[in-house]
Write a protein that holds these residues in place. Structure first.
Motif, PDB file in Angstrom:
ATOM      1  N   ARG A 227       0.779  -1.141  -0.058  1.00  0.00           N
ATOM      2  CA  ARG A 227       0.067   0.043  -0.038  1.00  0.00           C
ATOM      3  C   ARG A 227       0.848   1.264  -0.128  1.00  0.00           C
ATOM      4  NH1 ARG A 227      -5.005  -2.141   3.605  1.00  0.00           N
ATOM      5  NH2 ARG A 227      -4.985  -3.904   2.795  1.00  0.00           N
ATOM      6  N   ALA A 228       0.372   2.224  -0.407  1.00  0.00           N
ATOM      7  CA  ALA A 228       1.001   3.643  -0.511  1.00  0.00           C
ATOM      8  C   ALA A 228       1.796   4.033   0.967  1.00  0.00           C
ATOM      9  CB  ALA A 228       0.029   4.937  -0.808  1.00  0.00           C
ATOM     10  N   ARG A 229       0.937   3.890   1.932  1.00  0.00           N
ATOM     11  CA  ARG A 229       1.777   4.195   3.390  1.00  0.00           C
ATOM     12  C   ARG A 229       3.009   3.238   3.285  1.00  0.00           C
ATOM     13  NH1 ARG A 229      -2.199   3.223   7.663  1.00  0.00           N
ATOM     14  NH2 ARG A 229      -2.916   5.312   7.415  1.00  0.00           N
ATOM     15  N   HIS A 230       3.005   2.126   3.205  1.00  0.00           N
ATOM     16  CA  HIS A 230       3.886   1.096   3.486  1.00  0.00           C
ATOM     17  C   HIS A 230       5.232   1.366   2.315  1.00  0.00           C
ATOM     18  CE1 HIS A 230       5.670  -2.701   4.402  1.00  0.00           C
ATOM     19  NE2 HIS A 230       6.067  -2.832   3.249  1.00  0.00           N
TER      20      HIS A 230
ATOM     21  N   ARG B  27       5.764   4.549   1.091  1.00  0.00           N
ATOM     22  CA  ARG B  27       6.225   5.734   1.689  1.00  0.00           C
ATOM     23  C   ARG B  27       7.299   5.566   2.953  1.00  0.00           C
ATOM     24  NH1 ARG B  27       8.349  10.399   0.331  1.00  0.00           N
ATOM     25  NH2 ARG B  27       8.038  11.879   1.910  1.00  0.00           N
ATOM     26  N   THR B  28       6.777   4.624   3.686  1.00  0.00           N
ATOM     27  CA  THR B  28       7.481   4.592   5.049  1.00  0.00           C
ATOM     28  C   THR B  28       8.891   3.723   4.747  1.00  0.00           C
ATOM     29  OG1 THR B  28       5.557   4.160   6.249  1.00  0.00           O
ATOM     30  CG2 THR B  28       7.439   3.640   7.182  1.00  0.00           C
TER      31      THR B  28
ATOM     32  N   SER C  23       2.652  -4.050   8.059  1.00  0.00           N
ATOM     33  CA  SER C  23       1.594  -3.878   7.023  1.00  0.00           C
ATOM     34  C   SER C  23       0.380  -4.925   7.649  1.00  0.00           C
ATOM     35  CB  SER C  23       2.110  -4.167   5.565  1.00  0.00           C
ATOM     36  OG  SER C  23       2.234  -5.492   5.480  1.00  0.00           O
TER      37      SER C  23
ATOM     38  N   PRO D 218       4.030   2.367  10.583  1.00  0.00           N
ATOM     39  CA  PRO D 218       3.751   3.642  10.333  1.00  0.00           C
ATOM     40  C   PRO D 218       2.377   4.288  10.749  1.00  0.00           C
ATOM     41  CG  PRO D 218       3.453   1.986   8.462  1.00  0.00           C
ATOM     42  CD  PRO D 218       4.118   1.563   9.691  1.00  0.00           C
ATOM     43  N   LYS D 219       1.512   3.376  10.916  1.00  0.00           N
ATOM     44  CA  LYS D 219      -0.025   3.813  11.301  1.00  0.00           C
ATOM     45  C   LYS D 219       0.095   4.412  12.849  1.00  0.00           C
ATOM     46  CE  LYS D 219      -4.462   2.096  11.447  1.00  0.00           C
ATOM     47  NZ  LYS D 219      -5.403   1.171  11.447  1.00  0.00           N
TER      48      LYS D 219
ATOM     49  N   HIS E 285       3.083   5.501  14.353  1.00  0.00           N
ATOM     50  CA  HIS E 285       4.238   6.536  14.294  1.00  0.00           C
ATOM     51  C   HIS E 285       5.249   5.915  15.408  1.00  0.00           C
ATOM     52  CE1 HIS E 285       2.505  10.044  11.920  1.00  0.00           C
ATOM     53  NE2 HIS E 285       2.145   8.962  11.251  1.00  0.00           N
TER      54      HIS E 285
ATOM     55  N   ASP F 235       6.668  13.209   7.714  1.00  0.00           N
ATOM     56  CA  ASP F 235       6.181  13.077   6.316  1.00  0.00           C
ATOM     57  C   ASP F 235       5.242  12.035   6.270  1.00  0.00           C
ATOM     58  OD1 ASP F 235       7.593  15.196   5.584  1.00  0.00           O
ATOM     59  OD2 ASP F 235       9.230  13.996   4.788  1.00  0.00           O
ATOM     60  N   LEU F 236       4.842  11.364   7.453  1.00  0.00           N
ATOM     61  CA  LEU F 236       3.907  10.155   7.102  1.00  0.00           C
ATOM     62  C   LEU F 236       2.667  10.491   7.828  1.00  0.00           C
ATOM     63  CD1 LEU F 236       6.254   7.062   8.100  1.00  0.00           C
ATOM     64  CD2 LEU F 236       5.923   8.054   5.902  1.00  0.00           C
TER      65      LEU F 236
END
Length: 184
Positions: free
Chosen positions: A39-42, A44-45, A111, A140-141, A143, A183-184
């Motif tokens: 996924r995009a968050r993954h 990006r992180t 993830s 990432p969720k 932080h 940035d996340l």
């Protein structure tokens, strides 16, 4: 579309097979597992952590290198993982290498599909690699980073960090979690 082999493999057999397959795979106890789309968050992180590690190495002038996902870490004869990032020190790898034999830092980004594996099976597996000093599990969720560090007599010390600086000695790196999670 590739078909995963049914027979159990050694890491050497797996690497020879995987090199000619589309997609990405890991080998666990001789069985091949396809890696899920990210996924995009993954994504990006992973990028932010990779860039932070690269920057920290450069700032300290260390003889180390960061490699992004795509490189293999051999845990034992029948298990090989592909971390989201890793750092190794010493001579550069041959340009044709697909395996890093002596990582010092390995990183996995949580993830939904890999959380239990990253915090359980891979935690035990990565620390079977004698060179691994730090295993970072980045959430990432929420932080935060779960920092597992090899201590005296191979005792694994665990810290959960969400602010401040993460000390990765050896090899002597520092990562600002404020910058990573900004940035996340």
């Amino acid at each position: 579309m590739s078909v995963q082999p049914k027979a159990r493999m050694t890491v050497d057999e797996f690497l020879a097979w995987a090199e000619h397959q589309p997609g990405r795979y890991e080998l666990v106890n001789g069985e091949v597992y396809a890696m899920s789309p990210q996924r995009a968050r993954h994504a990006r992180t992973k990028y932010v952590i990779q860039a932070a590690l690269e920057r920290a190495i450069r700032e300290r002038g260390l003889p180390c290198r960061m490699l992004p996902d795509g490189m293999t870490v051999r845990v034992d004869r029948s298990t090989a993982y592909e971390p989201d990032a890793l750092v190794y020190c010493g001579n550069p790898l041959d340009g044709e290498a697909i395996e890093v034999s002596e990582p010092v830092i390995v990183v996995e980004v949580l993830s939904p599909s890999t959380g239990n594996v990253d915090t359980g099976e891979k935690l035990a597996g990565y620390f079977r690699v004698a060179s691994v000093v730090h295993y970072l599990v980045v959430d990432p969720k929420n932080h935060m980073v779960i920092h597992h560090r090899r201590g005296a007599e191979d005792l694994i010390e665990t810290r959960i960090v969400s602010i401040g600086t993460l000390d990765l000695s050896p090899p002597g790196l520092s990562l600002s979690l404020d910058e990573i999670f900004a940035d996340l």
